[in-house]
Enzyme design. Structure first.
Site, PDB file in Angstrom:
ATOM      1  N   ILE A 104       0.839  -1.208   0.000  1.00 27.55           N
ATOM      2  CA  ILE A 104       0.000   0.000   0.000  1.00 27.55           C
ATOM      3  C   ILE A 104       0.869   1.252   0.000  1.00 27.55           C
ATOM      4  O   ILE A 104       0.591   2.219  -0.727  1.00 27.55           O
ATOM      5  CB  ILE A 104      -0.965   0.003   1.210  1.00 27.55           C
ATOM      6  CG1 ILE A 104      -1.834  -1.261   1.203  1.00 27.55           C
ATOM      7  CG2 ILE A 104      -1.854   1.246   1.183  1.00 27.55           C
ATOM      8  CD1 ILE A 104      -2.708  -1.435   2.440  1.00 27.55           C
ATOM      9  N   ASP A 156      14.449   1.621  10.308  1.00 32.98           N
ATOM     10  CA  ASP A 156      13.374   1.087  11.154  1.00 32.98           C
ATOM     11  C   ASP A 156      12.614   2.239  11.823  1.00 32.98           C
ATOM     12  O   ASP A 156      13.257   3.165  12.340  1.00 32.98           O
ATOM     13  CB  ASP A 156      14.051   0.205  12.222  1.00 32.98           C
ATOM     14  CG  ASP A 156      13.084  -0.689  12.955  1.00 32.98           C
ATOM     15  OD1 ASP A 156      11.978  -0.222  13.299  1.00 32.98           O
ATOM     16  OD2 ASP A 156      13.437  -1.856  13.193  1.00 32.98           O
ATOM     17  N   THR A 202      -6.355  -1.148  10.341  1.00 27.06           N
ATOM     18  CA  THR A 202      -7.113  -2.196   9.664  1.00 27.06           C
ATOM     19  C   THR A 202      -8.482  -2.423  10.316  1.00 27.06           C
ATOM     20  O   THR A 202      -8.658  -2.154  11.514  1.00 27.06           O
ATOM     21  CB  THR A 202      -6.315  -3.521   9.706  1.00 27.06           C
ATOM     22  OG1 THR A 202      -7.146  -4.592   9.312  1.00 27.06           O
ATOM     23  CG2 THR A 202      -5.802  -3.829  11.115  1.00 27.06           C
ATOM     24  N   ASP A 203      -9.406  -2.957   9.531  1.00 27.21           N
ATOM     25  CA  ASP A 203     -10.713  -3.331  10.086  1.00 27.21           C
ATOM     26  C   ASP A 203     -10.602  -4.542  11.017  1.00 27.21           C
ATOM     27  O   ASP A 203     -11.516  -4.824  11.790  1.00 27.21           O
ATOM     28  CB  ASP A 203     -11.726  -3.611   8.963  1.00 27.21           C
ATOM     29  CG  ASP A 203     -11.322  -4.724   7.995  1.00 27.21           C
ATOM     30  OD1 ASP A 203     -10.237  -5.322   8.175  1.00 27.21           O
ATOM     31  OD2 ASP A 203     -12.088  -4.982   7.043  1.00 27.21           O
ATOM     32  N   TYR A 236      -1.659 -10.472  14.797  1.00 24.53           N
ATOM     33  CA  TYR A 236      -1.566  -9.291  13.920  1.00 24.53           C
ATOM     34  C   TYR A 236      -2.567  -8.225  14.350  1.00 24.53           C
ATOM     35  O   TYR A 236      -2.200  -7.072  14.596  1.00 24.53           O
ATOM     36  CB  TYR A 236      -1.818  -9.696  12.460  1.00 24.53           C
ATOM     37  CG  TYR A 236      -2.127  -8.520  11.558  1.00 24.53           C
ATOM     38  CD1 TYR A 236      -1.164  -7.547  11.301  1.00 24.53           C
ATOM     39  CD2 TYR A 236      -3.404  -8.372  10.979  1.00 24.53           C
ATOM     40  CE1 TYR A 236      -1.458  -6.449  10.482  1.00 24.53           C
ATOM     41  CE2 TYR A 236      -3.698  -7.290  10.166  1.00 24.53           C
ATOM     42  CZ  TYR A 236      -2.721  -6.325   9.927  1.00 24.53           C
ATOM     43  OH  TYR A 236      -3.016  -5.239   9.131  1.00 24.53           O
TER      44      TYR A 236
HETATM   45  P1  NAD Z   1       3.262  -4.796   3.499  1.00 23.40           P
HETATM   46  O1  NAD Z   1       3.588  -5.914   4.415  1.00 23.40           O
HETATM   47  O2  NAD Z   1       3.114  -5.034   2.043  1.00 23.40           O
HETATM   48  O3  NAD Z   1       4.356  -3.624   3.666  1.00 23.40           O
HETATM   49  C1  NAD Z   1       4.834  -3.210   4.904  1.00 23.40           C
HETATM   50  C2  NAD Z   1       6.076  -2.354   4.650  1.00 23.40           C
HETATM   51  O4  NAD Z   1       6.560  -1.899   5.925  1.00 23.40           O
HETATM   52  C3  NAD Z   1       7.220  -3.118   3.992  1.00 23.40           C
HETATM   53  O5  NAD Z   1       7.775  -2.347   2.964  1.00 23.40           O
HETATM   54  C4  NAD Z   1       8.222  -3.317   5.121  1.00 23.40           C
HETATM   55  O6  NAD Z   1       9.569  -3.375   4.672  1.00 23.40           O
HETATM   56  C5  NAD Z   1       7.949  -2.101   5.978  1.00 23.40           C
HETATM   57  N1  NAD Z   1       8.330  -2.289   7.391  1.00 23.40           N
HETATM   58  C6  NAD Z   1       8.039  -3.355   8.169  1.00 23.40           C
HETATM   59  N2  NAD Z   1       8.550  -3.174   9.405  1.00 23.40           N
HETATM   60  C7  NAD Z   1       9.151  -1.955   9.397  1.00 23.40           C
HETATM   61  C8  NAD Z   1       9.831  -1.191  10.366  1.00 23.40           C
HETATM   62  N3  NAD Z   1      10.017  -1.657  11.609  1.00 23.40           N
HETATM   63  N4  NAD Z   1      10.308   0.018  10.030  1.00 23.40           N
HETATM   64  C9  NAD Z   1      10.148   0.503   8.766  1.00 23.40           C
HETATM   65  N5  NAD Z   1       9.520  -0.178   7.791  1.00 23.40           N
HETATM   66  C10 NAD Z   1       9.018  -1.407   8.114  1.00 23.40           C
HETATM   67  O7  NAD Z   1       1.938  -4.150   4.112  1.00 23.40           O
HETATM   68  P2  NAD Z   1       0.756  -3.385   3.359  1.00 23.40           P
HETATM   69  O8  NAD Z   1      -0.231  -4.377   2.902  1.00 23.40           O
HETATM   70  O9  NAD Z   1       1.318  -2.413   2.413  1.00 23.40           O
HETATM   71  O10 NAD Z   1       0.115  -2.616   4.599  1.00 23.40           O
HETATM   72  C11 NAD Z   1       0.443  -1.269   4.921  1.00 23.40           C
HETATM   73  C12 NAD Z   1      -0.320  -0.851   6.154  1.00 23.40           C
HETATM   74  O11 NAD Z   1      -1.719  -0.994   5.903  1.00 23.40           O
HETATM   75  C13 NAD Z   1      -0.024  -1.716   7.373  1.00 23.40           C
HETATM   76  O12 NAD Z   1       0.007  -0.873   8.504  1.00 23.40           O
HETATM   77  C14 NAD Z   1      -1.199  -2.679   7.448  1.00 23.40           C
HETATM   78  O13 NAD Z   1      -1.457  -3.078   8.781  1.00 23.40           O
HETATM   79  C15 NAD Z   1      -2.306  -1.805   6.901  1.00 23.40           C
HETATM   80  N6  NAD Z   1      -3.415  -2.539   6.270  1.00 23.40           N
HETATM   81  C16 NAD Z   1      -3.191  -3.361   5.207  1.00 23.40           C
HETATM   82  C17 NAD Z   1      -4.273  -4.008   4.596  1.00 23.40           C
HETATM   83  C18 NAD Z   1      -4.098  -4.881   3.381  1.00 23.40           C
HETATM   84  O14 NAD Z   1      -5.089  -5.411   2.882  1.00 23.40           O
HETATM   85  N7  NAD Z   1      -2.892  -5.059   2.853  1.00 23.40           N
HETATM   86  C19 NAD Z   1      -5.564  -3.835   5.092  1.00 23.40           C
HETATM   87  C20 NAD Z   1      -5.747  -3.003   6.197  1.00 23.40           C
HETATM   88  C21 NAD Z   1      -4.672  -2.345   6.762  1.00 23.40           C
END
Ligand code: NAD
Ligand code: TYD
Length: 357
Positions: free
Chosen positions: A11, A57, A132-133, A158
């Site tokens: 995202i 990080d 997230t939901d 999670y």
């Molecule tokens: P993803 O796992 O594809 O990407 C997460 C990114 O965060 C990665 O690039 C990773 O390298 C980086 N990351 C992880 N730990 C880190 C740290 N300690 N410091 C810096 N960077 C770090 O996740 P996504 O699907 O892109 O989700 C993004 C956000 O949206 C998250 O917070 C997730 O909880 C939320 N979310 C995602 C969804 C979905 O359907 N994918 C739905 C609801 C909410």
């Protein structure tokens, strides 16, 4: 400029690409590059001086403080997280570390920076937390969809870690006055989605002639949101959201998993038919269910529509077609993300046809 965390993930990368395509404001992108982070997602912005990528990080206070002091962002958008439920079942430690401790440290570094800003900048500053939901728990088939006032009932490591981070963000607003905004969105899908999640996993497995592993009876319901719609919602909340408020973001697309998988198969049948003329649906395989598997999520997205005028632009039909086409058009991306680490995960998770066994 703005500071985005986790902008090399699914995202976050879509958000950064859209942001830079729609305006001139630069982005500092802080990402740890875990297995889920991929700089190739940002290749289209290689050489664009408005995009500053920093590997690091969110829990590294010295680094975050230095980036804030150097770039003086007007907003911090926190996408960084460990995001995969099945991985959280196998190993919750990283989820606590990044989603809880990391968010806490990020909030503290941002608070110190924000406290010292001159009055005008301090007032204009925003911290937007992407959640997230899943923090709301699981719904019965006839329950109304989650509103922003639904109680928190997280069920997986999670979702518990995301719930904890939401609470921290809320508390930093109430206690310290930090100008925060929180979005709770449903399941996203679209380009650059890592193929450990349902939709991209089904596309890449189908094309590779592998089984399509459906957990349990396949009747769990999710509400699917095209990632670019999610990005537009975040831009809208950042621009006009009320401080301290949470906004649910959903696609008004509730569907059982099995229907999603069959839709993907039907699209692939039309766009890239199997050599033997059979449907990809013949590859569907029911496997052992995920432990504690939430039965249904559904988002009531009326608040963001009423207050901020946001609505999703894609229907599921248009979004899923674009998504399948994107994977067909990017076989090198798919091949490169299926690295050794990815293969180890698939082996651990799906060996013997048992999910998270
Ligand atoms: P993803 O796992 O594809 O990407 C997460 C990114 O965060 C990665 O690039 C990773 O390298 C980086 N990351 C992880 N730990 C880190 C740290 N300690 N410091 C810096 N960077 C770090 O996740 P996504 O699907 O892109 O989700 C993004 C956000 O949206 C998250 O917070 C997730 O909880 C939320 N979310 C995602 C969804 C979905 O359907 N994918 C739905 C609801 C909410
Ligand atoms: P997922 O994409 O992991 O998102 P989340 O668990 O955060 O909703 O899974 C979406 C749904 O698909 C969920 O009900 C679990 C199910 N699922 C399968 O049936 N098979 C799979 O191989 C995967 C990864 C998920």
């Amino acid at each position: 400029m703005i500071l985005v965390t986790g902008g090399a993930g699914f995202i976050g990368a879509n958000f950064v690409l859209d942001w830079l395509a729609q305006g001139d404001e630069p982005v500092v992108n802080l990402d740890k590059l875990t297995y889920a982070g991929n700089r190739e997602n940002l290749a289209a912005r290689e050489g664009d001086t408005r995009h500053v990528f920093v590997q690091g990080d969110i829990g590294d206070t010295a680094l975050v403080s230095q980036l804030l002091a150097q770039h003086r962002p007007r907003a911090v958008l926190n996408f960084a997280a460990e995001s995969h439920v099945d991985r959280s079942i196998h190993g919750p430690g990283d989820f606590i570390q990044t989603n809880v401790v990391g968010t806490f440290r990020l909030l503290e570094a941002v608070r110190t920076y924000w406290d010292a800003l001159p009055a005008g900048e301090r007032e204009a500053f925003r911290f937007l937390h992407v959640s997230t939901d899943e923090v709301y728990g699981s719904l019965a088939p006839t329950d109304p969809a989650f509103t922003e006032t639904h109680r928190y009932e997280p069920n997986s490591p999670y979702s518990a870690s995301k719930a904890a981070s939401d609470h921290l963000v809320r508390a930093w607003h109430h206690t310290y006055g930090l100008p925060v905004l929180t979005t709770n969105c449903s399941n996203n899908y679209g380009p650059f989605h890592f193929p450990e999640k349902l939709i991209p996993l089904m596309i890449v497995n189908a094309l590779a002639g592998k089984p399509l592993p459906v957990y349990g009876d396949g009747m769990q319901v999710r509400d699917w949101l095209y990632v670019k719609d999610h990005c537009s919602a975040i831009r809208r909340v950042l621009a006009a959201g009320r401080l301290g408020e949470t906004y649910n973001v959903g696609g008004w697309n509730e569907k059982p998993n099995i229907e999603i998988v069959k839709t993907v198969c039907a699209l692939l049948d039309a766009l890239r038919p199997r050599a033997d003329g059979q449907s990809y649906a013949t590859q569907i395989t029911y496997v052992k269910d995920r432990p504690g598997h939430d039965r249904r999520y559904a988002i009531d997205a009326r608040k963001i529509e009423r207050e901020l005028g946001w609505k999703p632009a894609e229907t599921f039909e248009s979004g899923i077609r674009k998504t399948v086409q994107w994977y067909l058009d990017h076989p090198e991306w798919v091949q490169r993300v299926q690295s050794g680490a990815y293969r180890e995960w698939v082996q651990k998770q799906y060996a013997g046809g048992a999910a998270a066994a």
